[in-house]
Motif scaffolding. Structure first.
Motif, PDB file in Angstrom:
ATOM      1  N   ALA A 301       0.748  -1.567   0.092  1.00 24.74           N
ATOM      2  CA  ALA A 301      -0.006   0.230  -0.236  1.00 24.74           C
ATOM      3  C   ALA A 301       0.942   1.272  -0.058  1.00 24.74           C
ATOM      4  O   ALA A 301       0.108   1.753  -0.563  1.00 24.74           O
ATOM      5  N   VAL A 302       2.581   1.357   0.992  1.00 16.47           N
ATOM      6  CA  VAL A 302       3.292   2.277   0.933  1.00 16.47           C
ATOM      7  C   VAL A 302       3.343   2.800  -0.267  1.00 16.47           C
ATOM      8  O   VAL A 302       3.957   2.930  -1.108  1.00 16.47           O
ATOM      9  N   LEU A 306       0.378   5.236   0.026  1.00 13.98           N
ATOM     10  CA  LEU A 306      -0.586   5.232   1.122  1.00 13.98           C
ATOM     11  C   LEU A 306       1.227   5.790   1.887  1.00 13.98           C
ATOM     12  O   LEU A 306       2.292   5.369   1.761  1.00 13.98           O
ATOM     13  N   ASP A 307       0.517   7.004   2.953  1.00 17.23           N
ATOM     14  CA  ASP A 307       1.668   7.584   4.003  1.00 17.23           C
ATOM     15  C   ASP A 307       2.033   6.229   4.941  1.00 17.23           C
ATOM     16  O   ASP A 307       0.978   5.804   5.370  1.00 17.23           O
ATOM     17  N   GLN A 310       0.380   6.373   8.471  1.00 15.13           N
ATOM     18  CA  GLN A 310      -1.327   5.934   7.802  1.00 15.13           C
ATOM     19  C   GLN A 310      -1.380   4.763   8.155  1.00 15.13           C
ATOM     20  O   GLN A 310      -1.874   3.799   8.557  1.00 15.13           O
ATOM     21  N   ALA A 311       0.065   3.835   7.233  1.00 15.44           N
ATOM     22  CA  ALA A 311      -0.014   2.669   7.206  1.00 15.44           C
ATOM     23  C   ALA A 311       0.291   2.006   8.864  1.00 15.44           C
ATOM     24  O   ALA A 311      -0.114   1.012   8.951  1.00 15.44           O
ATOM     25  N   LEU A 312       0.886   3.123   9.297  1.00 11.36           N
ATOM     26  CA  LEU A 312       0.925   1.754  10.845  1.00 11.36           C
ATOM     27  C   LEU A 312      -0.469   2.671  11.796  1.00 11.36           C
ATOM     28  O   LEU A 312      -0.156   1.344  12.043  1.00 11.36           O
ATOM     29  N   ASP A 313      -0.581   3.349  11.208  1.00 10.90           N
ATOM     30  CA  ASP A 313      -2.131   3.472  11.694  1.00 10.90           C
ATOM     31  C   ASP A 313      -3.163   2.045  11.986  1.00 10.90           C
ATOM     32  O   ASP A 313      -3.511   1.944  12.401  1.00 10.90           O
ATOM     33  N   MET A 314      -3.259   1.870  10.550  1.00  2.33           N
ATOM     34  CA  MET A 314      -4.055   1.307   9.989  1.00  2.33           C
ATOM     35  C   MET A 314      -3.532  -0.859  10.539  1.00  2.33           C
ATOM     36  O   MET A 314      -4.094  -0.963  10.472  1.00  2.33           O
ATOM     37  N   ILE A 315      -2.457  -0.863  10.845  1.00  2.40           N
ATOM     38  CA  ILE A 315      -1.755  -2.152  11.268  1.00  2.40           C
ATOM     39  C   ILE A 315      -1.627  -1.776  12.728  1.00  2.40           C
ATOM     40  O   ILE A 315      -1.851  -3.154  13.474  1.00  2.40           O
TER      41      ILE A 315
END
Lengths: 368, 385
Positions: A301-302, A306-307, A310-315
């Motif tokens: 996604a990155v 994807l930022d 934001q990817a970190l928030d998603m996981i």
């Protein structure tokens, strides 16, 4: 007591602070500057400190890899099994040998497999512990429904319902309807129906495994009729119906983005799915594969726009929120489980990032 | 047809430090490399800010032979007999399958495509480009390129169910050995006939295929994990065959033997769940251990079991587990090209080699956000990201 000092701590929405974290037992008890305490000191100078990553759906841990001919994740004797619960198939040793710590994964959602229409209840567990009870973050998470071709294939072979999508939809509707019609004074022992009642009351989510747009459209229609809390999993074409998903208040746990079978043949539009994640609560998963798959999906996604934060928030926090366990895990916050990973470098920005320490419910693992 | 790539940061995989420059390709070949090349080309790509690498080489793939959503359409496992040495992957490989576009998206321009591992002696692999022509036969670099063998659970799982040899590892090596001895006799008879058709043994397609490996015209391509690697080396030594070890999960326990045996390793894929037996040690950290032990090692994907782009993701994962970035890039370019004996054509950016280039918007296997912007096969853009 464990004190994590001098690290750069990541909070939701890209916020970082130089703060210390104090852990007592399995919980975080204090987050702040210049903390002191007796006990084990972890010096995180120069390190990035993240909340433990969460793998939202997997059958690893309940699969029984010791005997591949007799797996424990797929009760397909009958198509409707709402009263089954994954906790009785959960093998803590199978979880332990995955080595999830190597990617900072501290919790996972155990989800039954995909042959039955109503496959059973899911749970969220820590990746470390001796028993299901000890590992449990929450065992009241969701009821898993499969709206995928494997269901009709399974029962078609036995010449019983459902062998079509019509059969699948009708059976699901009928089970939900029977639960909806249950009278308040009906105390008959019908555990399956009681579980469906809890879905209808919103106590449990309905985690629905779907593949293509067509599957999603049918399930959204059923959701409209019954009004349950819906989590879509798989959903390789979710971007095409994102407005309807949003309208239904549903969330999406995307299937494995690095698994060629579905992404390829359903023509998944990864940049569009990334765009969707900005308005529909979205998480990543890894089908039934190894510990690497969660980060690999997030990384993909990155690569597609994807930022990293934001990817970190998603996981982390977003996944916890989707699974209804954000009060317990998903961020570094007082009162939550001490689920933390400590890295040199940021694993969603560079491959030259190396994990040093992973703390799972207060238990410390150190990289060799 | 000519193409000029301008101002790319070039990692040529020829041992030179990365440099900013231009690549000029003509008739599908790299004709000039330099800076400020002032050449008129049919197509010019402004690659300022992009990284240029040789197209990736995947030494082990089943692309086009496994349809991942429709198992009835699997054309790469002829599991009717434990020995199917004669079947050729190219005859089961559908180049029009969607997954070939995945290869281009993943920057993979050359692949060794092999039959599956359902039989002890599976059939013949071939090496081809992933795009540029519509007919798989026109994409071929080498066919056949190897005789594929498979140890372990896959053949045992297939024939065990039928109560047919091999049901065990003991059975697998016996099946192979017997077939190899038969092929040796067959070759001896052919040689003794000295071209006299009346004295020739009856034509046997399987033994013909095995003969190619026994006469060292092609290597053995041996699917094996854990201690099966020792058996594989024993077999190769016994029949004086060139060999490569495929998958190699658990290689860390046999480093001296793997070094001594001399065969190259095509490692992977990882990202599989950890179980028991063969599933115990799929660990990308092993590529570094192999490299440190002096073994020639490449990273492969087993696509479409995993996506072709996994080639550079696994390289990144190896970096995350301690491998140097330079080695990681070698393991997906020049190393597999050498292992497959096609480094005269692919695997590095060098004048005279094929114009197979992948352009990234960042450094693959290092920057997580780096993705493929262009994949170029023989001077033609086959994918634009």
């Amino acid at each position: 007591m464990i004190l994590v000092k001098h690290g750069t701590v990541h909070f939701p929405k890209g916020e970082t602070k130089q703060v210390d974290i104090l852990i007592d037992g399995d919980k975080i008890v204090e987050v702040g500057e210049n903390l002191t305490a007796d006990g084990e000191l972890i010096d995180a100078s120069g390190c990035e400190v993240f909340p433990g990553f969460i793998l939202p759906t997997t059958s690893v841990g309940i699969y029984n890899y010791a005997d591949l001919a007799h797996t424990d994740s797929d009760e397909k004797s009958t198509p409707v099994n709402p009263d089954l619960h994954v906790r009785y198939s959960l093998d803590p040793v199978e979880v332990k040998i995955q080595g999830y710590e190597r990617h900072g994964i501290t919790a996972f959602g155990a989800v039954p497999n995909e042959s039955a229409l109503i496959a059973g209840q899911t749970g969220v567990y820590h990746t470390s512990g001796r028993t299901a009870e000890e590992m449990a973050v929450s065992e009241d998470v969701a009821l898993k429904v499969n709206f995928v071709p494997s269901v009709k294939r399974t029962f078609m072979a036995r010449d019983i319902r459902p062998m079509t999508r019509m059969g699948m939809a009708s059976m699901l509707r009928s089970e939900l309807k029977k639960a909806a019609l249950k009278k308040a004074d009906d105390t008959a022992y019908e555990p399956g129906r009681d579980v469906l009642c809890r879905v209808l009351s919103g106590e449990l989510a309905l985690l629905c495994n779907v593949r293509e747009r067509f599957d999603i459209e049918t399930i959204l229609e059923i959701q409209k009729e019954f009004g349950f809390k819906l989590i879509l999993m798989g959903a390789y074409q979710a971007d095409a119906v994102q407005d309807k998903i949003q309208e239904a208040g549903a969330s999406v746990i995307l299937g494995d983005l690095i698994d060629g079978s579905f992404v390829t043949y359903y023509d998944s539009d990864i940049p569009a799915l990334v765009e969707m994640s900005k308005k529909v609560p979205t998480a990543f998963s890894n089908n039934s594969s190894g510990y690497e798959g969660l980060l690999w999906s997030a990384e993909k996604a990155v690569r597609n726009g994807l930022d990293a934060e934001q990817a970190l928030d998603m996981i982390t926090i977003n996944t916890a929120d989707i699974l209804g366990v954000a009060d317990k895990i998903g961020s570094i916050e007082v009162g939550k489980y001490a689920d933390i990973s400590i890295w040199v470098g940021h694993p969603l920005k560079t491959y030259d990032a190396h994990i040093q320490v992973c703390i799972t419910a207060g238990k410390i693992w150190r990289a060799e | 047809m000519s193409m000029l790539i301008k101002d790319a940061l070039i990692y040529d995989m020829e041992g030179n430090a990365p440099f900013k420059g231009d690549i000029y390709m003509e008739e599908g070949k790299i004709a000039q490399i330099g800076s400020g090349l002032d050449i008129c080309a049919d197509e010019v790509i402004d690659a300022d800010g992009l990284v240029a690498l040789p197209g990736f080489v995947d030494a082990h793939s089943h692309l086009g032979g496994f349809h991942m959503l429709n198992y009835d359409e699997c054309d790469f496992n002829e599991m009717t007999d434990p020995v199917t040495a004669d079947v050729r992957a190219i005859d089961g490989c559908n180049v029009h399958d969607k997954c070939f576009m995945d290869a281009c998206k993943g920057g993979v321009t050359t692949m060794c495509i092999t039959p599956g591992s359902g039989n002890p002696i599976c059939g013949l692999a071939f090496i081809a480009k992933t795009a540029g022509k519509d007919d798989i036969h026109e994409l071929v670099i080498k066919n056949p390129s190897a005789l594929k063998l498979a140890f372990g659970m896959n053949p045992i799982g297939v024939y065990g169910k039928k109560n047919q040899m091999p049901m065990t590892r003991m059975g697998v090596i016996k099946v192979m050995r017997d077939a190899f001895h038969k092929a040796k006799d067959y070759m001896a008879k052919k040689e003794a006939a000295q071209g006299d058709i009346t004295k020739m043994p009856d034509y046997d397609a399987k033994l013909e295929a095995i003969s190619l490996a026994l006469s060292r015209q092609i290597p053995l391509k041996i699917h094996c994990e854990q201690f099966d690697m020792m058996t594989a080396i024993e077999l190769a030594k016994e029949f004086d065959c060139e060999y490569t070890i495929e998958h190699a999960w658990g290689a860390e326990f046999f480093l001296p033997e793997l070094k001594e045996g001399g065969g190259a390793i095509n490692y992977g894929p990882v990202g599989v769940p950890t179980g028991y037996g063969e599933l115990t040690h799929a660990n990308i950290a092993e590529v570094k251990m192999l490299e440190d032990a002096g073994v020639h090692v490449s990273i492969m994907t087993d696509s479409p079991i995993t996506m072709p782009e996994l080639i550079y993701i696994q390289a990144g994962e190896a970096v995350r587990r301690g491998l140097s970035h330079e080695s990681a890039l070698k393991m997906i370019t020049i190393n597999p090209a050498k292992t497959l004996h096609v480094d005269d054509r692919v695997g590095s950016i060098k004048v005279g080699k094929d114009g197979d280039i992948v352009l990234f918007n960042g450094m693959p296997a290092l920057d997580v956000a780096a993705g493929v912007k262009y994949t170029i096969v023989e001077g033609n853009v086959v994918y634009r990201g």
